[in-house]
Design an enzyme around this catalytic site. Structure first.
Site, mmCIF file in Angstrom:
data_model
loop_
_atom_site.group_PDB
_atom_site.id
_atom_site.type_symbol
_atom_site.label_atom_id
_atom_site.label_comp_id
_atom_site.label_asym_id
_atom_site.label_seq_id
_atom_site.Cartn_x
_atom_site.Cartn_y
_atom_site.Cartn_z
ATOM 1 N N ASP A 180 12.793 8.203 7.509
ATOM 2 C CA ASP A 180 13.988 8.672 6.788
ATOM 3 C C ASP A 180 14.556 9.998 7.325
ATOM 4 O O ASP A 180 15.779 10.147 7.396
ATOM 5 C CB ASP A 180 13.710 8.802 5.282
ATOM 6 C CG ASP A 180 13.697 7.452 4.577
ATOM 7 O OD1 ASP A 180 14.196 6.471 5.161
ATOM 8 O OD2 ASP A 180 13.175 7.378 3.447
ATOM 9 N N GLY A 189 0.829 -1.206 0.000
ATOM 10 C CA GLY A 189 0.000 0.000 0.000
ATOM 11 C C GLY A 189 0.863 1.255 0.000
ATOM 12 O O GLY A 189 0.343 2.370 -0.014
ATOM 13 N N ASN A 190 2.189 1.076 0.028
ATOM 14 C CA ASN A 190 3.121 2.190 0.191
ATOM 15 C C ASN A 190 3.828 2.488 -1.145
ATOM 16 O O ASN A 190 4.689 1.722 -1.586
ATOM 17 C CB ASN A 190 4.128 1.782 1.289
ATOM 18 C CG ASN A 190 5.144 2.851 1.607
ATOM 19 O OD1 ASN A 190 5.503 3.648 0.752
ATOM 20 N ND2 ASN A 190 5.623 2.841 2.835
ATOM 21 N N HIS A 204 18.452 -1.124 3.876
ATOM 22 C CA HIS A 204 17.951 -2.431 4.306
ATOM 23 C C HIS A 204 17.150 -3.086 3.180
ATOM 24 O O HIS A 204 17.278 -4.270 2.915
ATOM 25 C CB HIS A 204 17.092 -2.244 5.567
ATOM 26 C CG HIS A 204 16.051 -1.152 5.460
ATOM 27 N ND1 HIS A 204 16.329 0.089 4.920
ATOM 28 C CD2 HIS A 204 14.723 -1.112 5.775
ATOM 29 C CE1 HIS A 204 15.232 0.835 4.932
ATOM 30 N NE2 HIS A 204 14.244 0.124 5.452
ATOM 31 N N ASP A 248 8.337 -6.599 4.843
ATOM 32 C CA ASP A 248 7.974 -5.946 6.088
ATOM 33 C C ASP A 248 9.259 -5.350 6.639
ATOM 34 O O ASP A 248 10.327 -5.962 6.562
ATOM 35 C CB ASP A 248 7.345 -6.922 7.081
ATOM 36 C CG ASP A 248 6.553 -6.139 8.115
ATOM 37 O OD1 ASP A 248 5.603 -5.435 7.742
ATOM 38 O OD2 ASP A 248 6.911 -6.188 9.306
ATOM 39 N N SER A 249 9.136 -4.129 7.145
ATOM 40 C CA SER A 249 10.347 -3.425 7.537
ATOM 41 C C SER A 249 10.080 -2.558 8.750
ATOM 42 O O SER A 249 8.928 -2.347 9.127
ATOM 43 C CB SER A 249 10.837 -2.563 6.368
ATOM 44 O OG SER A 249 9.747 -1.932 5.733
HETATM 45 P P1 IMP Z 1 5.538 -1.997 6.904
HETATM 46 O O1 IMP Z 1 6.779 -2.649 6.385
HETATM 47 O O2 IMP Z 1 4.536 -1.753 5.833
HETATM 48 O O3 IMP Z 1 4.999 -2.671 8.123
HETATM 49 O O4 IMP Z 1 5.921 -0.528 7.347
HETATM 50 C C1 IMP Z 1 6.890 -0.294 8.278
HETATM 51 C C2 IMP Z 1 6.989 1.155 8.639
HETATM 52 O O5 IMP Z 1 8.361 1.371 8.946
HETATM 53 C C3 IMP Z 1 6.643 2.129 7.538
HETATM 54 O O6 IMP Z 1 5.340 2.595 7.628
HETATM 55 C C4 IMP Z 1 7.620 3.259 7.769
HETATM 56 O O7 IMP Z 1 7.075 4.146 8.711
HETATM 57 C C5 IMP Z 1 8.806 2.532 8.372
HETATM 58 N N1 IMP Z 1 9.789 2.216 7.337
HETATM 59 C C6 IMP Z 1 9.989 1.044 6.678
HETATM 60 N N2 IMP Z 1 10.969 1.149 5.783
HETATM 61 C C7 IMP Z 1 11.361 2.426 5.854
HETATM 62 C C8 IMP Z 1 12.328 3.169 5.125
HETATM 63 O O8 IMP Z 1 13.005 2.695 4.196
HETATM 64 N N3 IMP Z 1 12.470 4.452 5.488
HETATM 65 C C9 IMP Z 1 11.743 5.039 6.479
HETATM 66 N N4 IMP Z 1 10.816 4.401 7.164
HETATM 67 C C10 IMP Z 1 10.626 3.099 6.849
#
Ligand code: IMP
Length: 176
Positions: A138, A4-5, A162, A60-61
């Protein structure tokens, strides 16, 4: 790629191109279970496959802050929506040790088997927001080896992130 991102997709699409892979986006924001990045990403992949019906990748991050016992970690999305970067800076106010890392777990799922790989980038959390590129955390993340945050230097992010590490490994495992 199911996400969704749109920022995540843009980054991953560039990484894919470098590996000779073309990605198509499916804009679906999937609900997240509680668990480790790997448990969450596998669950997302299963949900996505149910909807789409052909092989997908997703990730997932999150940001893991040492002094906060790895918080927000796997809760990064929820925490960002609730308290944002200002909230994290408040939690770290007056803290000397500002070490943190971004972690990403990338996943391919074809309905039967998973291929999974992870990437990490170490750094520190800044004292204030810096820069306007990128997304999420970021503007408060200063990677090792650079004096600019990811939001100030997106080219650097694209080299060391990452996500870059996790997906480069994933595409190489898939090509084997
Ligand atoms: P998910 O992986 O969709 O659960 O999102 C993890 C959340 O971690 C995101 O909504 C961001 O707020 C943050 N995040 C994940 N990757 C990054 C990145 O590369 N830069 C900055 N924030 C990140």
């Amino acid at each position: 790629m199911v996400t969704g991102n749109s920022n995540k997709f843009e980054e991953t699409e560039k990484i894919a191109k470098l590996n000779g892979v073309e990605l198509e986006r499916r804009d679906i924001d999937l609900p997240e279970i509680r668990g480790t990045l790997e448990e969450i990403v596998k669950d997302k992949a299963r949900q996505a496959f149910e909807i789409i019906g052909f092989p997908i990748v997703c990730d997932d991050s999150g940001l893991f802050v040492n002094e906060l016992d790895d918080f927000p970690g796997a809760f990064s999305k929820f925490v960002f929506e609730k308290i944002g970067n200002e909230g994290i800076l408040k939690l770290l106010k007056n803290l000397q040790n500002r070490g943190a890392e971004f972690r990403c777990t990338a996943c391919y799922f074809d309905g039967a088997s998973f291929v999974i790989s992870s990437g990490v980038v170490k750094g520190t959390v800044t004292e204030s927001l810096r820069g306007s590129s990128g997304f999420g955390y970021d503007p408060i993340f200063l990677p090792e080896g650079n004096d600019k945050t990811f939001a100030e230097d997106l080219n650097y992010k694209m080299r060391v992130s990452h996500r870059k590490k996790a997906f480069t490994k994933l595409f190489s495992q898939l090509s084997k």
